[in-house]
Design an enzyme around this catalytic site. Structure first.
Site, PDB file in Angstrom:
ATOM      1  N   TYR A   1      -2.120   9.636  -3.347  1.00 44.43           N
ATOM      2  CA  TYR A   1      -2.159  10.009  -2.232  1.00 44.43           C
ATOM      3  C   TYR A   1      -0.580  10.473  -1.528  1.00 44.43           C
ATOM      4  O   TYR A   1       0.196   9.691  -1.754  1.00 44.43           O
ATOM      5  CB  TYR A   1      -2.687   8.887  -1.168  1.00 44.43           C
ATOM      6  CG  TYR A   1      -4.034   8.443  -1.426  1.00 44.43           C
ATOM      7  CD1 TYR A   1      -5.086   8.960  -0.759  1.00 44.43           C
ATOM      8  CD2 TYR A   1      -4.236   7.661  -2.717  1.00 44.43           C
ATOM      9  CE1 TYR A   1      -6.378   8.495  -1.116  1.00 44.43           C
ATOM     10  CE2 TYR A   1      -5.466   7.272  -2.746  1.00 44.43           C
ATOM     11  CZ  TYR A   1      -6.723   7.604  -2.281  1.00 44.43           C
ATOM     12  OH  TYR A   1      -7.906   7.293  -2.332  1.00 44.43           O
TER      13      TYR A   1
ATOM     14  N   VAL B   1      -0.401   5.268  -3.580  1.00 43.57           N
ATOM     15  CA  VAL B   1       0.440   5.996  -2.368  1.00 43.57           C
ATOM     16  C   VAL B   1       1.742   6.335  -2.616  1.00 43.57           C
ATOM     17  O   VAL B   1       2.555   5.205  -3.071  1.00 43.57           O
ATOM     18  CB  VAL B   1       0.117   5.008  -1.183  1.00 43.57           C
ATOM     19  CG1 VAL B   1       0.733   5.622   0.122  1.00 43.57           C
ATOM     20  CG2 VAL B   1      -1.280   4.623  -0.881  1.00 43.57           C
ATOM     21  N   CYS B   2       2.214   7.502  -2.346  1.00 44.80           N
ATOM     22  CA  CYS B   2       3.614   7.872  -2.433  1.00 44.80           C
ATOM     23  C   CYS B   2       4.436   7.279  -1.634  1.00 44.80           C
ATOM     24  O   CYS B   2       4.291   6.944  -0.376  1.00 44.80           O
ATOM     25  CB  CYS B   2       3.855   9.390  -2.481  1.00 44.80           C
ATOM     26  SG  CYS B   2       5.722   9.769  -2.072  1.00 44.80           S
ATOM     27  N   VAL B   3       5.407   6.345  -2.371  1.00 43.43           N
ATOM     28  CA  VAL B   3       6.340   5.518  -1.453  1.00 43.43           C
ATOM     29  C   VAL B   3       7.213   6.439  -0.444  1.00 43.43           C
ATOM     30  O   VAL B   3       7.404   5.790   0.761  1.00 43.43           O
ATOM     31  CB  VAL B   3       7.270   4.773  -2.531  1.00 43.43           C
ATOM     32  CG1 VAL B   3       8.043   5.540  -3.376  1.00 43.43           C
ATOM     33  CG2 VAL B   3       7.948   3.525  -1.504  1.00 43.43           C
TER      34      VAL B   3
ATOM     35  N   ALA C   1       4.703   7.286   2.522  1.00 43.98           N
ATOM     36  CA  ALA C   1       4.407   5.928   3.122  1.00 43.98           C
ATOM     37  C   ALA C   1       5.558   5.692   3.930  1.00 43.98           C
ATOM     38  O   ALA C   1       5.163   5.122   5.133  1.00 43.98           O
ATOM     39  CB  ALA C   1       3.961   4.989   2.115  1.00 43.98           C
TER      40      ALA C   1
END
Lengths: 120, 130
Positions: B39, B77-79, B82
């Site tokens: 994501y 989820v991409c940090v 995010a």
């Protein structure tokens, strides 16, 4: 590690949305993973490479200078669609880094050669 | 065949997230493998457990969590994306001095390297975006 051919396809203007900036982050990570990375600029994506970007007034961090640093990451395959430049009254001289200007059809052929196409 | 999926748009505003979900279900129904779902951009908003859609609407976030549980999916989820958009797990809460977490079950937060690895490891990386 396996090396694959990754092409990042940039289709959007640089600051109206975050796609261009976050796509550039993907480019840098793919290069750090020593993948065979190329970039294609189509449609409004050609504006990402335009010289003389000034973003102070819109209070968004500019990233024009990052294009010049890509060479340090061995990312040197930058392809720009000729028709997209012409439709916008631009030429290769208006761009901040050296690129290869190709027809849309030829960029399409390059896309066929890729293992992974990421479109932003 | 081994697939990975990239989701680049958030829930409800764009259909991309719905289409990605339907695609994931179809891939699994055909007996293929999903190596990872990643994501990125506003796609990270698919991972907030605080979403509360009307009762007669689909719950996009819960739907992803359920799919992950049923099929043991790796949903990442991409940090960086995010952090920009306020998607927080326990580790990020502590690291950035926040007072809450909102990561939905079945998701984990990690780096963009996970997307590149998905591209390397999968036969197909399918992108859902605008």
């Amino acid at each position: 590690m396996t090396t694959k051919k990754f092409m990042m396809v940039n289709r959007k203007a640089p600051y109206g949305t975050i796609y261009a900036w976050e796509a550039l982050e993907v480019v840098l990570i793919a290069a750090a993973f020593e993948q065979d990375v190329s970039l294609a600029f189509l449609d409004d994506g050609v504006y990402q490479l335009k010289k003389g970007q000034q973003t102070k007034g819109i209070e968004i961090k500019g990233f024009e200078k990052t294009w010049g640093a890509l060479e340090d990451y061995d990312v040197t395959q930058l392809y720009v669609a000729r028709e997209s430049l012409e439709e916008r009254g631009l030429s290769a001289e208006d761009l901040t880094v050296p690129v290869e200007v190709l027809s849309r059809a030829d960029i399409g052929k390059l896309m066929e050669e890729q293992d992974v196409l990421l479109s932003f | 065949m081994k697939f990975s999926i990239l989701v680049n748009e958030g829930p409800y505003t764009h259909q991309a997230s719905d289409t990605a979900y339907q695609f994931a279900k179809a891939v699994l129904a055909k007996g293929h493998e999903i190596f990872r779902i990643f994501y990125y951009h506003d796609g990270v908003n698919n991972a907030t457990r605080l979403t509360t859609p009307p009762q007669d609407d689909r719950n996009i976030v819960a739907r992803w969590s359920k799919l992950a549980e049923e099929h043991k999916l790796d949903m990442v989820v991409c940090v960086a994306a995010a952090q920009r958009r306020g998607i927080v797990d326990e580790g990020e809460m502590k690291r950035n001095g926040k007072d809450a977490t909102n990561l939905a079950p079945g998701f984990r937060i990690s780096g963009l390297g996970q997307l590149i690895e998905a591209g390397i490891q999968s036969d197909r990386l399918v992108v859902f975006g605008d």
